[in-house]
Motif scaffolding. Structure first.
Motif, PDB file in Angstrom:
ATOM      1  N   VAL A   1       0.840  -1.197   0.000  1.00 36.70           N
ATOM      2  CA  VAL A   1       0.000   0.000   0.000  1.00 36.70           C
ATOM      3  C   VAL A   1       0.877   1.250   0.000  1.00 36.70           C
ATOM      4  CG1 VAL A   1      -1.774   1.289   1.271  1.00 36.70           C
ATOM      5  CG2 VAL A   1      -1.902  -1.203   1.138  1.00 36.70           C
ATOM      6  N   ALA A   2       1.970   1.242   0.768  1.00 36.27           N
ATOM      7  CA  ALA A   2       2.883   2.388   0.812  1.00 36.27           C
ATOM      8  C   ALA A   2       3.522   2.631  -0.551  1.00 36.27           C
ATOM      9  CB  ALA A   2       3.959   2.165   1.876  1.00 36.27           C
ATOM     10  N   LYS A   3       3.916   1.572  -1.225  1.00 31.23           N
ATOM     11  CA  LYS A   3       4.541   1.712  -2.543  1.00 31.23           C
ATOM     12  C   LYS A   3       3.553   2.276  -3.561  1.00 31.23           C
ATOM     13  CE  LYS A   3       7.702  -1.216  -3.831  1.00 31.23           C
ATOM     14  NZ  LYS A   3       8.442  -2.396  -4.350  1.00 31.23           N
ATOM     15  N   ILE A   4       2.330   1.768  -3.554  1.00 27.77           N
ATOM     16  CA  ILE A   4       1.295   2.276  -4.468  1.00 27.77           C
ATOM     17  C   ILE A   4       1.058   3.764  -4.208  1.00 27.77           C
ATOM     18  CG2 ILE A   4      -1.160   2.165  -5.055  1.00 27.77           C
ATOM     19  CD1 ILE A   4      -0.968  -0.896  -4.406  1.00 27.77           C
ATOM     20  N   ALA A   5       0.924   4.126  -2.934  1.00 26.45           N
ATOM     21  CA  ALA A   5       0.676   5.525  -2.578  1.00 26.45           C
ATOM     22  C   ALA A   5       1.835   6.414  -2.997  1.00 26.45           C
ATOM     23  CB  ALA A   5       0.421   5.652  -1.076  1.00 26.45           C
ATOM     24  N   GLY A   6       3.067   5.958  -2.769  1.00 25.11           N
ATOM     25  CA  GLY A   6       4.244   6.747  -3.133  1.00 25.11           C
ATOM     26  C   GLY A   6       4.354   6.973  -4.634  1.00 25.11           C
TER      27      GLY A   6
ATOM     28  N   SER B   1      20.156  13.413   0.785  1.00 26.54           N
ATOM     29  CA  SER B   1      19.914  12.721  -0.477  1.00 26.54           C
ATOM     30  C   SER B   1      21.216  12.494  -1.233  1.00 26.54           C
ATOM     31  CB  SER B   1      18.950  13.526  -1.360  1.00 26.54           C
ATOM     32  OG  SER B   1      17.696  13.628  -0.740  1.00 26.54           O
ATOM     33  N   THR B   2      22.113  13.485  -1.195  1.00 22.30           N
ATOM     34  CA  THR B   2      23.398  13.356  -1.866  1.00 22.30           C
ATOM     35  C   THR B   2      24.215  12.248  -1.227  1.00 22.30           C
ATOM     36  OG1 THR B   2      23.357  15.688  -2.434  1.00 22.30           O
ATOM     37  CG2 THR B   2      25.498  14.599  -2.517  1.00 22.30           C
ATOM     38  N   MET B   3      24.221  12.205   0.102  1.00 17.86           N
ATOM     39  CA  MET B   3      24.967  11.160   0.809  1.00 17.86           C
ATOM     40  C   MET B   3      24.416   9.781   0.463  1.00 17.86           C
ATOM     41  SD  MET B   3      27.403  12.451   2.456  1.00 17.86           S
ATOM     42  CE  MET B   3      27.861  11.233   3.670  1.00 17.86           C
ATOM     43  N   ARG B   4      23.107   9.640   0.383  1.00 15.56           N
ATOM     44  CA  ARG B   4      22.521   8.355   0.015  1.00 15.56           C
ATOM     45  C   ARG B   4      22.985   7.939  -1.367  1.00 15.56           C
ATOM     46  NH1 ARG B   4      16.598   9.862   1.938  1.00 15.56           N
ATOM     47  NH2 ARG B   4      16.753   9.306   4.112  1.00 15.56           N
ATOM     48  N   GLY B   5      23.061   8.903  -2.278  1.00 15.21           N
ATOM     49  CA  GLY B   5      23.500   8.603  -3.634  1.00 15.21           C
ATOM     50  C   GLY B   5      24.946   8.148  -3.671  1.00 15.21           C
ATOM     51  N   MET B   6      25.789   8.704  -2.796  1.00 11.43           N
ATOM     52  CA  MET B   6      27.198   8.327  -2.756  1.00 11.43           C
ATOM     53  C   MET B   6      27.373   6.924  -2.173  1.00 11.43           C
ATOM     54  SD  MET B   6      28.707  11.841  -1.324  1.00 11.43           S
ATOM     55  CE  MET B   6      30.110  12.435  -2.218  1.00 11.43           C
ATOM     56  N   VAL B   7      26.537   6.565  -1.206  1.00 11.28           N
ATOM     57  CA  VAL B   7      26.668   5.285  -0.528  1.00 11.28           C
ATOM     58  C   VAL B   7      26.249   4.148  -1.447  1.00 11.28           C
ATOM     59  CG1 VAL B   7      25.800   3.901   1.397  1.00 11.28           C
ATOM     60  CG2 VAL B   7      26.397   6.285   1.754  1.00 11.28           C
ATOM     61  N   GLY B   8      25.293   4.394  -2.290  1.00 11.41           N
ATOM     62  CA  GLY B   8      24.852   3.353  -3.216  1.00 11.41           C
ATOM     63  C   GLY B   8      23.431   3.602  -3.642  1.00 11.41           C
ATOM     64  N   GLY B   9      23.207   3.707  -4.919  1.00 14.08           N
ATOM     65  CA  GLY B   9      21.865   3.995  -5.431  1.00 14.08           C
ATOM     66  C   GLY B   9      21.545   5.465  -5.269  1.00 14.08           C
ATOM     67  N   ASP B  10      20.359   5.840  -5.701  1.00 12.37           N
ATOM     68  CA  ASP B  10      19.982   7.243  -5.609  1.00 12.37           C
ATOM     69  C   ASP B  10      19.236   7.543  -4.320  1.00 12.37           C
ATOM     70  OD1 ASP B  10      17.515   6.136  -6.072  1.00 12.37           O
ATOM     71  OD2 ASP B  10      17.125   7.220  -7.927  1.00 12.37           O
ATOM     72  N   GLY B  11      19.048   6.547  -3.459  1.00  8.96           N
ATOM     73  CA  GLY B  11      18.414   6.778  -2.169  1.00  8.96           C
ATOM     74  C   GLY B  11      16.903   6.920  -2.239  1.00  8.96           C
ATOM     75  N   ARG B  12      16.333   6.757  -3.410  1.00 10.49           N
ATOM     76  CA  ARG B  12      14.886   6.924  -3.539  1.00 10.49           C
ATOM     77  C   ARG B  12      14.210   5.568  -3.636  1.00 10.49           C
ATOM     78  NH1 ARG B  12      14.164  10.768  -8.470  1.00 10.49           N
ATOM     79  NH2 ARG B  12      15.746   9.355  -9.213  1.00 10.49           N
ATOM     80  N   SER B  13      13.342   5.321  -2.692  1.00  7.65           N
ATOM     81  CA  SER B  13      12.523   4.123  -2.688  1.00  7.65           C
ATOM     82  C   SER B  13      11.106   4.568  -3.019  1.00  7.65           C
ATOM     83  CB  SER B  13      12.583   3.495  -1.298  1.00  7.65           C
ATOM     84  OG  SER B  13      11.519   2.596  -1.115  1.00  7.65           O
ATOM     85  N   PRO B  14      10.344   3.732  -3.704  1.00  8.86           N
ATOM     86  CA  PRO B  14       8.966   4.138  -4.011  1.00  8.86           C
ATOM     87  C   PRO B  14       8.142   4.464  -2.766  1.00  8.86           C
ATOM     88  CG  PRO B  14       9.560   2.231  -5.306  1.00  8.86           C
ATOM     89  CD  PRO B  14      10.685   2.464  -4.325  1.00  8.86           C
ATOM     90  N   SER B  15       8.506   3.891  -1.626  1.00  9.61           N
ATOM     91  CA  SER B  15       7.747   4.152  -0.410  1.00  9.61           C
ATOM     92  C   SER B  15       8.428   5.165   0.510  1.00  9.61           C
ATOM     93  CB  SER B  15       7.487   2.845   0.339  1.00  9.61           C
ATOM     94  OG  SER B  15       8.695   2.208   0.660  1.00  9.61           O
TER      95      SER B  15
END
Length: 154
Positions: free
Chosen positions: A35-40, A60-74
């Protein structure tokens, strides 16, 4: 139970952190994360939503450096799922110049439609918290910083 379109809706029953749809032919469990993913995803479809979750660009920049863009659908979404209903809380970063009340109404409508259509759960409320406003200059600064990084590496 019959919904507005005249189609019978499945009876639902609480199942811990899941909502279990029970019909004469069997049962279906829908996890809170679904449900969280659908809503996001539905919230992100609305023009004027820049991002979901905290507005900290540095984080957000730090998340991108650690791995991935840091964005989850939820990311930026929390939900409560009950027997027949669900409630959704969203944290948004909006584009500068966007009328926040209009954006909130459009996001609510899109989220409610998507969650109800896909899960059969009634959405009782969609609470929206605007965490930040994204400024156009922020993108230019990020591009400039990327250019500076590239020139230092070569």
């Amino acid at each position: 139970m019959v919904n507005q379109t005249g189609v019978p809706r499945a009876r639902t029953q609480e199942g811990g952190h899941e909502s279990t749809l029970i019909t004469d032919k069997g049962s279906t469990s829908i996890d809170d994360g679904v449900v969280a993913k659908i809503a996001g995803l539905a919230a992100r479809e609305v023009a004027g939503v820049h991002a979901m979750g905290g507005g900290s660009k540095a984080l957000s920049t730090m998340r991108g450096m650690v791995g991935g863009d840091g964005r989850s659908p939820s990311q930026g979404v929390s939900v409560e799922v009950g027997e027949r209903q669900s409630a959704v809380d969203l944290d948004l970063v909006v584009e500068y110049g966007t009328k926040i009340p209009d954006l909130a109404a459009a996001v609510r409508k899109n989220v409610i439609n998507a969650v109800e259509r896909m899960t059969g759960l009634e959405v009782t409320e969609v609470n929206i918290r605007v965490d930040d406003v994204h400024l156009p200059e922020q993108d230019k600064g990020a591009v400039q910083n990327d250019a500076d990084q590239e020139s230092r590496v070569r």
